[in-house]
Write a protein that holds these residues in place. Structure first.
Motif, PDB file in Angstrom:
ATOM      1  N   TYR A 100      33.449  38.657  35.270  1.00 28.77           N
ATOM      2  CA  TYR A 100      32.679  38.030  34.190  1.00 28.77           C
ATOM      3  C   TYR A 100      33.358  36.750  33.716  1.00 28.77           C
ATOM      4  O   TYR A 100      32.719  35.700  33.526  1.00 28.77           O
ATOM      5  N   GLN A 101      34.685  36.796  33.563  1.00 35.91           N
ATOM      6  CA  GLN A 101      35.419  35.628  33.100  1.00 35.91           C
ATOM      7  C   GLN A 101      35.450  34.516  34.143  1.00 35.91           C
ATOM      8  O   GLN A 101      35.370  33.328  33.809  1.00 35.91           O
ATOM      9  N   VAL A 102      35.534  34.898  35.433  1.00 33.95           N
ATOM     10  CA  VAL A 102      35.506  33.901  36.508  1.00 33.95           C
ATOM     11  C   VAL A 102      34.181  33.149  36.495  1.00 33.95           C
ATOM     12  O   VAL A 102      34.138  31.914  36.629  1.00 33.95           O
ATOM     13  N   LEU A 103      33.087  33.888  36.316  1.00 37.58           N
ATOM     14  CA  LEU A 103      31.773  33.253  36.259  1.00 37.58           C
ATOM     15  C   LEU A 103      31.621  32.411  34.994  1.00 37.58           C
ATOM     16  O   LEU A 103      31.047  31.317  35.029  1.00 37.58           O
ATOM     17  N   GLN A 104      32.132  32.909  33.896  1.00 36.93           N
ATOM     18  CA  GLN A 104      32.054  32.156  32.642  1.00 36.93           C
ATOM     19  C   GLN A 104      32.723  30.793  32.742  1.00 36.93           C
ATOM     20  O   GLN A 104      32.195  29.795  32.247  1.00 36.93           O
ATOM     21  N   ASP A 105      33.886  30.765  33.388  1.00 35.84           N
ATOM     22  CA  ASP A 105      34.624  29.502  33.405  1.00 35.84           C
ATOM     23  C   ASP A 105      34.203  28.579  34.546  1.00 35.84           C
ATOM     24  O   ASP A 105      34.773  27.493  34.715  1.00 35.84           O
ATOM     25  N   GLY A 106      33.205  29.011  35.338  1.00 35.57           N
ATOM     26  CA  GLY A 106      32.633  28.121  36.337  1.00 35.57           C
ATOM     27  C   GLY A 106      33.328  28.105  37.682  1.00 35.57           C
ATOM     28  O   GLY A 106      33.038  27.245  38.516  1.00 35.57           O
ATOM     29  N   SER A 107      34.237  29.056  37.937  1.00 37.05           N
ATOM     30  CA  SER A 107      34.949  29.074  39.217  1.00 37.05           C
ATOM     31  C   SER A 107      34.120  29.671  40.349  1.00 37.05           C
ATOM     32  O   SER A 107      34.516  29.598  41.513  1.00 37.05           O
ATOM     33  N   ALA A 108      32.994  30.286  40.026  1.00 38.23           N
ATOM     34  CA  ALA A 108      32.089  30.847  41.028  1.00 38.23           C
ATOM     35  C   ALA A 108      30.698  30.941  40.417  1.00 38.23           C
ATOM     36  O   ALA A 108      30.532  30.859  39.189  1.00 38.23           O
ATOM     37  N   ASP A 109      29.699  31.088  41.274  1.00 40.61           N
ATOM     38  CA  ASP A 109      28.322  31.308  40.819  1.00 40.61           C
ATOM     39  C   ASP A 109      27.888  32.751  41.021  1.00 40.61           C
ATOM     40  O   ASP A 109      26.982  33.239  40.343  1.00 40.61           O
ATOM     41  N   VAL A 110      28.520  33.418  41.993  1.00 41.98           N
ATOM     42  CA  VAL A 110      28.202  34.807  42.315  1.00 41.98           C
ATOM     43  C   VAL A 110      29.508  35.568  42.498  1.00 41.98           C
ATOM     44  O   VAL A 110      30.427  35.082  43.164  1.00 41.98           O
ATOM     45  N   MET A 111      29.592  36.746  41.894  1.00 39.53           N
ATOM     46  CA  MET A 111      30.745  37.628  42.107  1.00 39.53           C
ATOM     47  C   MET A 111      30.242  39.004  42.521  1.00 39.53           C
ATOM     48  O   MET A 111      29.293  39.537  41.921  1.00 39.53           O
ATOM     49  N   VAL A 112      30.864  39.574  43.543  1.00 38.83           N
ATOM     50  CA  VAL A 112      30.632  40.972  43.893  1.00 38.83           C
ATOM     51  C   VAL A 112      31.822  41.731  43.315  1.00 38.83           C
ATOM     52  O   VAL A 112      32.967  41.519  43.729  1.00 38.83           O
ATOM     53  N   ALA A 113      31.563  42.566  42.328  1.00 36.72           N
ATOM     54  CA  ALA A 113      32.652  43.168  41.553  1.00 36.72           C
ATOM     55  C   ALA A 113      32.403  44.640  41.302  1.00 36.72           C
ATOM     56  O   ALA A 113      31.259  45.086  41.211  1.00 36.72           O
ATOM     57  N   GLY A 114      33.492  45.380  41.166  1.00 35.21           N
ATOM     58  CA  GLY A 114      33.387  46.807  40.874  1.00 35.21           C
ATOM     59  C   GLY A 114      34.707  47.482  41.178  1.00 35.21           C
ATOM     60  O   GLY A 114      35.756  46.841  41.174  1.00 35.21           O
ATOM     61  N   ALA A 115      34.646  48.782  41.477  1.00 33.32           N
ATOM     62  CA  ALA A 115      35.883  49.523  41.710  1.00 33.32           C
ATOM     63  C   ALA A 115      35.621  50.741  42.573  1.00 33.32           C
ATOM     64  O   ALA A 115      34.499  51.237  42.655  1.00 33.32           O
ATOM     65  N   SER A 116      36.693  51.219  43.191  1.00 28.92           N
ATOM     66  CA  SER A 116      36.596  52.379  44.077  1.00 28.92           C
ATOM     67  C   SER A 116      37.905  53.146  44.063  1.00 28.92           C
ATOM     68  O   SER A 116      38.982  52.556  44.045  1.00 28.92           O
ATOM     69  N   ASP A 117      37.804  54.466  44.075  1.00 25.33           N
ATOM     70  CA  ASP A 117      38.989  55.324  44.201  1.00 25.33           C
ATOM     71  C   ASP A 117      38.596  56.624  44.897  1.00 25.33           C
ATOM     72  O   ASP A 117      37.490  57.154  44.682  1.00 25.33           O
TER      73      ASP A 117
END
Length: 422
Positions: free
Chosen positions: A180-197
């Motif tokens: 969310y922060q990466v997108l907010q600051d303009g470093s990307a337009d799309v992020m695939v994000a989440g978690a796995s264990d």
């Protein structure tokens, strides 16, 4: 002004429900997916129960090479990433790969494969000096958690910011928060994000046994996870993954994407107090909640649903109940609060992302999941924990929280994107 961030694709692999649709159906039914451990003989352990995923990697679309190369947690992440990408309808080839990023959260990484390899190399622990001639060619990938995010990046063609977040049991919420922060600051337009264990292995089970954090209710696994109940006696270990396509709002709008939810606030804090202990006043979690609400410009009375960490340990449930009262005031007694860990167990680093999926789907469907197995109210946990049955409820804004060993406390606010448009 920071850019708006929306969820346009959801992929979930959880106990009792492979895929976001099955996952939501499980939650709405109030069914539990906890059972006696089947992956190995759990007889020597104090806690012999877990929430396992019924997962066949070949049926899930992974090739033989991918199955051999990837640890179970990495397999979960890639399968969930493919689902969220398909769900979003995004064509990654149409996006500059340098503007696509990936962040994956995990608490224990490739624990399953590392333990398996150690048993092979040491001849089931007989040899102090292990024989590297028997090592898997992919052993290095099991040692470095970054292999998991690299696999997801390869799957979607991401050449932008790619990282791993490992902050214990808040990894899942922190991974999405970082994206969310990466997108907010303009470093990307799309992020695939989440978690796995995928921590259901003898070494992980024995670690939690040692500190008596997990429930010993082995004769009744379906009802062992009972957050906020007076008779609760620990959490039930789980496994799984959730991945999302997050997009900058205008980017999503331009391609006509469906928007499940908008992330409007996120904060994380540490208590610098104790590895596993929590102060009963919930001060550090309250601090994270305050900052997430402030970033969202949301009055506490506007929160429509609280997705609790709700692990089912005595101290956690009291701690976050106090934090809700501190931050939400009188509204804490009016807003529905629930824990989905009662149904799918605690998948450590993955659970925060799985809970974000539940929150987005609650907004989408106008309903909140129940807290299963809540029959006897703890006088110290006196909020509306939505016992036993799901509830139809208009959900415009959701607060979700996480608490992790090491003293991590995180909070995130999700809102109906249409509210932001207004």
């Amino acid at each position: 002004m920071s850019r708006r961030v929306v969820i346009t694709g959801i992929g979930v692999l959880a106990p009792g429900g492979a895929g976001a649709k099955s996952f939501w159906e499980l939650l709405m039914s109030g069914r539990t997916a906890t059972r006696r451990i089947s992956f190995f003989d759990p007889a020597p352990f104090r806690s012999q129960i877990a929430a396992e995923c019924d997962f066949d990697p070949a049926e899930a679309g992974l090739s033989r090479r991918e199955i051999r190369r990837m640890d179970r947690a990495a397999q979960f992440a890639v399968v969930s990433a493919r689902e969220c990408a398909a769900d979003s309808g995004i064509v990654f080839d149409d996006v500059d790969p340098a503007r696509i990023g990936v962040t994956v959260g995990s608490a224990v990484g490739a624990t399953t494969s590392l333990e398996r390899e150690y048993l092979v190399l040491s001849d089931t622990g007989r040899n102090w000096l292990v024989d590297n001639d028997y090592a898997s060619p992919h052993l290095f990938d099991y040692f470095v958690p970054s292999a998991m995010s690299a696999e997801v990046a390869w799957a979607v063609g991401a050449e932008g910011p790619v990282s791993v977040v490992s902050s214990g049991c808040t990894s899942g919420i922190d991974s999405v928060g970082y994206a969310y922060q990466v997108l907010q600051d303009g470093s990307a337009d799309v992020m695939v994000a989440g978690a796995s264990d995928a921590p259901i292995s003898p070494i992980a089970v024995s670690c939690f046994d040692a500190i008596k954090a997990t429930s010993p209710r082995n004769d009744d696994p379906e009802h062992a996870s009972r957050p906020f109940d007076r008779t609760r006696d620990g959490f039930v270990l789980g496994e799984g993954a959730a991945m999302f396509v997050l997009e900058e709002y205008e980017h999503a709008k331009a391609r006509g994407a469906h928007m499940y939810a908008e992330i409007t606030g996120y904060a994380t804090r540490a208590n610098a107090y104790h590895m596993t202990g929590l102060k009963p006043d919930g001060r550090e979690m309250a601090e994270a909640i305050r900052h997430a609400l402030a970033e969202s410009r949301l009055d506490p009375s506007e929160v429509d649903y609280v997705n609790a960490h709700g692990s089912g340990t005595k101290q956690n449930d009291r701690h976050e109940t106090a934090a809700f009262k501190t931050t939400l005031g009188r509204h804490a007694y009016e807003v529905p609060v629930s824990s989905i860990k009662s149904m799918i167990g605690h998948s450590l680093g993955a659970i925060g992302s799985i809970e974000v999926a539940a929150c987005a789907l609650a907004i989408e469907n106008g309903a909140v999941p129940p807290t299963a197995n809540l029959h006897e109210k703890d006088p110290e946990c006196d909020l509306d924990y939505v016992p036993l049955q799901a509830r139809e409820h208009r959900v415009r804004s959701v607060l979700t929280v996480g608490s992790g060993f090491g003293g991590f406390q995180s909070a995130m606010v999700l809102r109906d994107p249409r509210e932001g448009d207004r």
